[in-house]
Design an enzyme around this catalytic site. Structure first.
Site, PDB file in Angstrom:
ATOM      1  N   VAL A 139      -2.013   2.763   0.542  1.00  0.00           N
ATOM      2  CA  VAL A 139      -3.136   2.511   1.545  1.00  0.00           C
ATOM      3  C   VAL A 139      -2.876   3.465   2.727  1.00  0.00           C
ATOM      4  O   VAL A 139      -4.225   3.852   3.437  1.00  0.00           O
ATOM      5  CB  VAL A 139      -2.996   0.971   1.808  1.00  0.00           C
ATOM      6  CG1 VAL A 139      -3.665   0.606   3.332  1.00  0.00           C
ATOM      7  CG2 VAL A 139      -3.414   0.114   0.948  1.00  0.00           C
ATOM      8  N   GLN A 161       2.986  -3.214   2.505  1.00  0.00           N
ATOM      9  CA  GLN A 161       3.746  -2.099   2.998  1.00  0.00           C
ATOM     10  C   GLN A 161       3.223  -0.903   1.880  1.00  0.00           C
ATOM     11  O   GLN A 161       4.059  -0.084   1.623  1.00  0.00           O
ATOM     12  CB  GLN A 161       5.238  -2.387   2.985  1.00  0.00           C
ATOM     13  CG  GLN A 161       5.703  -2.878   3.994  1.00  0.00           C
ATOM     14  CD  GLN A 161       5.365  -2.245   5.300  1.00  0.00           C
ATOM     15  OE1 GLN A 161       5.348  -1.004   5.355  1.00  0.00           O
ATOM     16  NE2 GLN A 161       5.387  -3.001   6.634  1.00  0.00           N
ATOM     17  N   SER A 162       2.135  -1.028   1.594  1.00  0.00           N
ATOM     18  CA  SER A 162       1.542  -0.034   0.534  1.00  0.00           C
ATOM     19  C   SER A 162       1.720   1.543   1.219  1.00  0.00           C
ATOM     20  O   SER A 162       0.885   1.757   1.992  1.00  0.00           O
ATOM     21  CB  SER A 162      -0.057  -0.333   0.222  1.00  0.00           C
ATOM     22  OG  SER A 162      -0.504   0.731  -0.524  1.00  0.00           O
ATOM     23  N   ASN A 163       2.245   2.362   0.318  1.00  0.00           N
ATOM     24  CA  ASN A 163       2.147   3.868   0.893  1.00  0.00           C
ATOM     25  C   ASN A 163       0.617   4.270   0.402  1.00  0.00           C
ATOM     26  O   ASN A 163       0.020   5.258   1.151  1.00  0.00           O
ATOM     27  CB  ASN A 163       3.167   4.651   0.067  1.00  0.00           C
ATOM     28  CG  ASN A 163       4.485   4.221   0.255  1.00  0.00           C
ATOM     29  OD1 ASN A 163       4.954   4.080   1.544  1.00  0.00           O
ATOM     30  ND2 ASN A 163       5.570   4.001  -0.626  1.00  0.00           N
TER      31      ASN A 163
END
Length: 336
Positions: free
Chosen positions: A79, A75-77
């Site tokens: 990325v 859930q990388s912001n």
């Protein structure tokens, strides 16, 4: 302190607002809380990584890259915002997503930021935990280069000296707002993870002799490791902009008591903070970064770390898109 010599693209909606939070301040009995709205940077629901990517993607463009690669948690912001920047520039984006939580929740694995990554046209591969993800990324990049792609790689969180320039610039922007609004600010607080935001901010604040203490609320690493990571990057950033020696080791302060069970795993205090900001101020936080950062702020207020007469700025690093990967942590009782 001149940043104009560094290549930069303009993606972000700047300056982001600096707003008073009267209902939250009253609910906690002081201090006077303000918020720097870097959730409002404008690119793909916003967030702090957009500032970093203005410098990173300009460097990629200058090197003639046709593909950008980065890595992060599922859930990388970072990325998500990288994929959005690549879409704007019309270049390919390939990312590695690391499973740091072991969650089998379909929402966590497929919704939120993951859904938006795909919507922006990115492709991805998954990796298990406890790998050196930057090394993993370089291995994949080498294969793409062998196939003819010109790949520009970005470390996790966009956190190198080039990316940290975005938060040197944020410090200058925030100081300008503070001066124009005639505010006396006693503390600045924010969530700190991959180190680039805190390193850039402390470089900008110390390089301008702002005399405003900066506190990072850690979301991943133990305190000593977090502070050392930030300090090392702050030194690199200071050297890059010609402010050698501006940041001392004692300037870098992180409180890592609010991580809970680990990175990306919500805490009760973080959920409470998210709920308070939403119900009192209409502002969305996320469970990974800003929620834990705000939980630290709230707990420290309750413990008297800040006096009632002080003024504190909470820098909101964004990330609300990931809320949709964590819906099972929220209980709305009779309202739902």
């Amino acid at each position: 302190m001149n940043l104009t010599k560094f290549p930069r693209l303009r993606f972000a909606h700047l300056p982001t607002p600096l707003e008073h939070l009267p209902r939250l301040s009253n609910a906690l009995g002081g201090p006077e809380i303000w918020i720097k709205r870097d959730d409002c940077t404008g690119l793909s629901t916003g967030g702090n990584k957009t500032r970093k990517l203005e410098f990173l993607m300009a460097e990629a463009q200058a090197q003639g890259a046709d593909t950008v690669m980065t890595q992060g948690a599922i859930q990388s912001n970072h990325v998500r915002q990288t994929a959005a920047c690549a879409a704007k520039l019309g270049i390919s984006c390939h990312v590695l997503l690391e499973d740091r939580t072991g969650s089998e929740d379909p929402n966590y694995n497929n919704n939120g930021n993951v859904f938006i990554d795909l919507l922006h046209g990115a492709s991805y591969e998954r990796r298990g935990p406890d790998l050196d993800m930057n090394d993993e990324m370089e291995l994949v990049a080498s294969k793409l280069r062998a196939d003819g792609s010109n790949v520009y790689t970005i470390p996790g969180g966009g956190s190198n000296a080039t990316g940290a320039l975005g938060y040197v610039d944020c410090a200058l922007e925030m100081l300008h707002q503070i001066n124009n609004m005639d505010l006396v600010v006693d503390h600045i607080v924010h969530a700190t993870g991959s180190s680039g935001t805190q390193a850039g901010l402390i470089t900008g604040l110390k390089g301008t002799n702002a005399n405003m203490p900066l506190l990072g609320i850690g979301v991943r690493a133990p305190q000593h490791q977090q502070e050392e990571n930030v300090y090392k990057l702050a030194v690199e950033t200071s050297n890059k902009i010609g402010c050698e020696g501006a940041v001392k080791r004692e300037d870098v302060v992180a409180n890592c008591n609010y991580i809970g069970e680990g990175y990306g795993i919500p805490t009760r205090a973080g959920i409470e903070a998210i709920t308070m900001f939403a119900e009192l101020e209409g502002i969305l936080l996320d469970p990974v970064y800003s929620g834990k950062g705000a939980s630290g702020l709230i707990d420290l207020i309750r413990k008297g770390y800040f006096t009632k007469k002080e003024r504190v700025i909470f820098l909101h690093t964004g990330g609300s898109a990931s809320l949709f990967g964590y819906t099972n942590y929220f209980d709305f009782g009779d309202r739902a």
